[in-house]
Write a protein that holds these residues in place. Structure first.
Motif, PDB file in Angstrom:
ATOM      1  N   GLN A   1       0.828  -1.212   0.000  1.00 18.04           N
ATOM      2  CA  GLN A   1       0.000   0.000   0.000  1.00 18.04           C
ATOM      3  C   GLN A   1       0.860   1.259   0.000  1.00 18.04           C
ATOM      4  O   GLN A   1       0.490   2.275  -0.572  1.00 18.04           O
ATOM      5  N   MET A   2       2.017   1.151   0.638  1.00 19.41           N
ATOM      6  CA  MET A   2       2.898   2.327   0.671  1.00 19.41           C
ATOM      7  C   MET A   2       3.783   2.405  -0.573  1.00 19.41           C
ATOM      8  O   MET A   2       3.893   3.453  -1.205  1.00 19.41           O
ATOM      9  N   THR A   3       4.397   1.271  -0.925  1.00 19.64           N
ATOM     10  CA  THR A   3       5.456   1.343  -1.936  1.00 19.64           C
ATOM     11  C   THR A   3       4.923   1.434  -3.363  1.00 19.64           C
ATOM     12  O   THR A   3       5.662   1.795  -4.270  1.00 19.64           O
ATOM     13  N   THR A   4       3.642   1.125  -3.562  1.00 22.64           N
ATOM     14  CA  THR A   4       3.085   1.245  -4.911  1.00 22.64           C
ATOM     15  C   THR A   4       2.603   2.661  -5.209  1.00 22.64           C
ATOM     16  O   THR A   4       2.041   2.905  -6.274  1.00 22.64           O
ATOM     17  N   VAL A   5       2.818   3.563  -4.260  1.00 23.11           N
ATOM     18  CA  VAL A   5       2.542   4.976  -4.560  1.00 23.11           C
ATOM     19  C   VAL A   5       3.831   5.555  -5.128  1.00 23.11           C
ATOM     20  O   VAL A   5       4.794   5.789  -4.398  1.00 23.11           O
ATOM     21  N   THR A   6       3.863   5.727  -6.439  1.00 24.68           N
ATOM     22  CA  THR A   6       5.140   6.080  -7.076  1.00 24.68           C
ATOM     23  C   THR A   6       5.198   7.548  -7.507  1.00 24.68           C
ATOM     24  O   THR A   6       6.043   7.923  -8.311  1.00 24.68           O
ATOM     25  N   ASP A   7       4.310   8.370  -6.954  1.00 22.75           N
ATOM     26  CA  ASP A   7       4.393   9.804  -7.266  1.00 22.75           C
ATOM     27  C   ASP A   7       5.781  10.330  -6.893  1.00 22.75           C
ATOM     28  O   ASP A   7       6.387   9.869  -5.916  1.00 22.75           O
ATOM     29  N   ALA A   8       6.232  11.322  -7.665  1.00 21.25           N
ATOM     30  CA  ALA A   8       7.597  11.824  -7.472  1.00 21.25           C
ATOM     31  C   ALA A   8       7.820  12.417  -6.089  1.00 21.25           C
ATOM     32  O   ALA A   8       8.954  12.485  -5.616  1.00 21.25           O
ATOM     33  N   ASN A   9       6.750  12.832  -5.405  1.00 22.95           N
ATOM     34  CA  ASN A   9       6.947  13.489  -4.099  1.00 22.95           C
ATOM     35  C   ASN A   9       6.887  12.511  -2.925  1.00 22.95           C
ATOM     36  O   ASN A   9       6.917  12.926  -1.777  1.00 22.95           O
ATOM     37  N   VAL A  10       6.797  11.220  -3.226  1.00 19.73           N
ATOM     38  CA  VAL A  10       6.665  10.217  -2.163  1.00 19.73           C
ATOM     39  C   VAL A  10       7.936   9.371  -2.064  1.00 19.73           C
ATOM     40  O   VAL A  10       8.398   8.811  -3.060  1.00 19.73           O
ATOM     41  N   PHE A  11       8.502   9.286  -0.866  1.00 20.00           N
ATOM     42  CA  PHE A  11       9.722   8.503  -0.638  1.00 20.00           C
ATOM     43  C   PHE A  11       9.488   7.504   0.488  1.00 20.00           C
ATOM     44  O   PHE A  11       9.309   7.893   1.644  1.00 20.00           O
ATOM     45  N   ASN A  12       9.463   6.230   0.127  1.00 25.43           N
ATOM     46  CA  ASN A  12       9.356   5.177   1.130  1.00 25.43           C
ATOM     47  C   ASN A  12      10.756   4.704   1.500  1.00 25.43           C
ATOM     48  O   ASN A  12      11.542   4.328   0.629  1.00 25.43           O
ATOM     49  N   LEU A  13      11.030   4.718   2.796  1.00 20.46           N
ATOM     50  CA  LEU A  13      12.324   4.248   3.272  1.00 20.46           C
ATOM     51  C   LEU A  13      12.111   3.026   4.155  1.00 20.46           C
ATOM     52  O   LEU A  13      11.500   3.121   5.219  1.00 20.46           O
ATOM     53  N   ALA A  14      12.599   1.873   3.686  1.00 24.60           N
ATOM     54  CA  ALA A  14      12.535   0.653   4.498  1.00 24.60           C
ATOM     55  C   ALA A  14      13.820   0.588   5.292  1.00 24.60           C
ATOM     56  O   ALA A  14      14.904   0.397   4.726  1.00 24.60           O
ATOM     57  N   ILE A  15      13.730   0.783   6.610  1.00 22.30           N
ATOM     58  CA  ILE A  15      14.961   0.786   7.407  1.00 22.30           C
ATOM     59  C   ILE A  15      15.282  -0.619   7.898  1.00 22.30           C
ATOM     60  O   ILE A  15      14.383  -1.393   8.235  1.00 22.30           O
ATOM     61  N   ARG A  16      16.589  -0.915   7.934  1.00 25.50           N
ATOM     62  CA  ARG A  16      17.019  -2.222   8.451  1.00 25.50           C
ATOM     63  C   ARG A  16      16.972  -2.140   9.969  1.00 25.50           C
ATOM     64  O   ARG A  16      18.003  -1.960  10.631  1.00 25.50           O
TER      65      ARG A  16
END
Ligand SMILES: *Cc1c(COP(=O)(O)O)cnc(C)c1O
Length: 463
Positions: A174-189
């Motif tokens: 739901q988060m990562t399929t939003v690919t608008d240029a202003n959206v940054f998903n960061l998956a932290i380890r």
């Protein structure tokens, strides 16, 4: 309409400034100086209004520094993204009325507030010529609602940290399929707590915060509470035409949603909204508060209603302010004492007042599963685990038959398929918007759980 801080140390500010400020600069929470009173005649005139029009009527009482035509455009646009024509439809099952708050883009009630907040941010930034880089950490659900609130908006970038491989596959998509240029998903380890600690540390770097105009969308923003007041009034108007009070049961974590109910009750003529049932899972700080006057921190336990796995209820201070007679000095002192000792106590009179304002019930995991199963067997209707906590609270604490009881349905069951499957032996039906989630393009950056790494990423990609 001006806004003050629960801790009393800011000069009163208009609505638009309160929205941009978020948390009051003195560490308190913002509240309207007075809660507007809606008389019976005005309320009757609102009956039958479509949801976006009712939202305009309610919000305009609090947001009088936005021109009416602009506000109407904002409320219309905010609810145009909902897939149900009634936005928040009310469906009757047995003695209960389920208020479905999950027809927004991420299928959870947080959309009701965040669709509005995103539009308001964009509108105000356009006016001021400003920009905002939103930074937040999520354990799953809030992140997607925030992302959908601001995707594609001008003058706003959003950076959301989630724990890599530790959110459910649907939540991640739901988060990562939003690919608008202003959206940054960061998956932290790392874990959710790591994410929260990183965000907190970055916000505490005042230079960095100011340089990049960092902003937040957390649940203490007044505009979020305000947008939630609307559906209480919407439901009360639908059910309350026989002179009877309408009761509500609210699955509660951060005290935001139920506080909106408290505001709605104070606005409307006496007896329009009756009992507010505060329903919690095993993280029962608030139930202990209501039933025993014991507001003391426990440790967070993981449950099948994860969006309510909270110990420090971030909106609680707003209610505390009213409980303490709108005395900011006392509120500040109480919160400072709580910060030191992790607990607050209340005298007999206060406890009586608290139990007048709320009734409370904790529902554990097995009872939640049983509630989903029973409700399905009786009514053929599938509850999500959060909603089930509220439904069980409602069934336990309902008053005499004939008083309508509204249960807020805060998430679509498909978001919590595993728990639902345990209860009813099959997966819940997938809504259309989930069907192709796995085949959509996704964008996500995996990154070390380190403050400097996140800071660098934000600095490189900030507006
Ligand atoms: C956030 C959330 C809640 C709790 O709402 P609060 O305003 O934090 O009390 C309940 N259910 C779901 C599904 C949520 O996402």
């Amino acid at each position: 309409m001006r806004y003050i801080s629960t801790r009393g140390a800011i000069a009163p500010i208009p609505f638009t400034e309160a929205v941009m400020m978020g948390l009051a600069t003195d560490g308190g929470l913002l509240l309207p100086e007075t809660i507007p009173a809606i008389d019976a005649q005005t309320l009757a005139g609102w009956r039958g209004l479509p949801y976006p029009d009712l939202a305009f009527e309610v919000i305009s009482r609090f947001a009088d520094d936005i021109p009416a035509a602009d506000l109407r455009e904002l409320t219309n646009r905010s609810y145009a993204t909902f897939t149900h024509p009634e936005i928040t439809p009310l469906v009757a099952h047995g003695d209960l009325h389920i208020l479905e708050l999950f027809h927004g883009p991420t299928l959870a009630f947080k959309d009701v507030a965040l669709q509005f907040l995103g539009n308001v941010f964009e509108y105000l930034l356009k006016k001021s010529g400003g920009k905002m880089n939103i930074l937040g950490a999520t354990s799953g659900d809030t992140g997607s609602a925030a992302i959908y609130g601001v995707r594609g908006k001008e003058r706003i970038n959003i950076f959301i940290l989630h724990p890599h491989k530790r959110v459910s596959p649907i939540q991640e998509l739901q988060m990562t399929t939003v690919t608008d240029a202003n959206v940054f998903n960061l998956a932290i380890r790392g874990t959710f707590d790591d994410g929260q600690a990183i965000v907190k540390s970055i916000f505490n770097d005042i230079d960095f915060k100011n340089t990049h105009q960092l902003g937040a969308v957390n649940s203490i923003n007044w505009a979020r509470i305000l947008a939630q007041v609307v559906y209480y009034i919407y439901a009360a108007l639908k059910l309350g035409d026989k002179g009877k009070a309408v009761d509500f049961s609210v699955p509660t974590g951060n005290f935001g949603d139920i506080f909106a109910g408290y505001v709605a009750r104070r606005m409307l003529p006496q007896g329009t909204i009756g009992r507010l049932v505060l329903a919690t899972n095993e993280n029962n700080l608030l139930t202990r508060f209501v039933n025993n006057g014991d507001y003391s921190l426990g440790t967070v336990v993981q449950t099948i209603s994860p969006s309510m796995d909270i110990q420090v209820a971030s909106n609680f201070e707003r209610y505390l302010y009213y409980l303490l007679g709108e005395n900011a000095a006392d509120t500040r002192e109480a919160m400072q004492s709580f910060a030191k000792t992790g607990k607050l106590g209340f005298d007999e009179d206060q406890q009586r007042q608290i139990r007048t304002d709320f009734a409370a019930k904790t529902t554990g995991e097995e009872e939640t599963i049983a509630t989903i199963r029973d409700f399905y067997q009786r009514h053929g209707y599938v509850l999500d685990p959060h909603t089930a906590v509220g439904v069980n609270g409602a069934l336990t604490l309902a008053r005499q038959p004939g008083t309508p009881m509204v249960c807020l349905a805060t998430a679509h069951p498909a978001k919590f398929g595993a728990a639902v499957n345990r209860a009813i032996g099959r997966d819940p039906d997938m809504p259309a918007s989930f069907a192709d989630l796995e085949t959509r393009p996704a964008r996500c950056q995996v990154i070390d759980a380190e403050v400097d790494a996140v800071k660098k990423f934000v600095a490189d990609n900030a507006l």
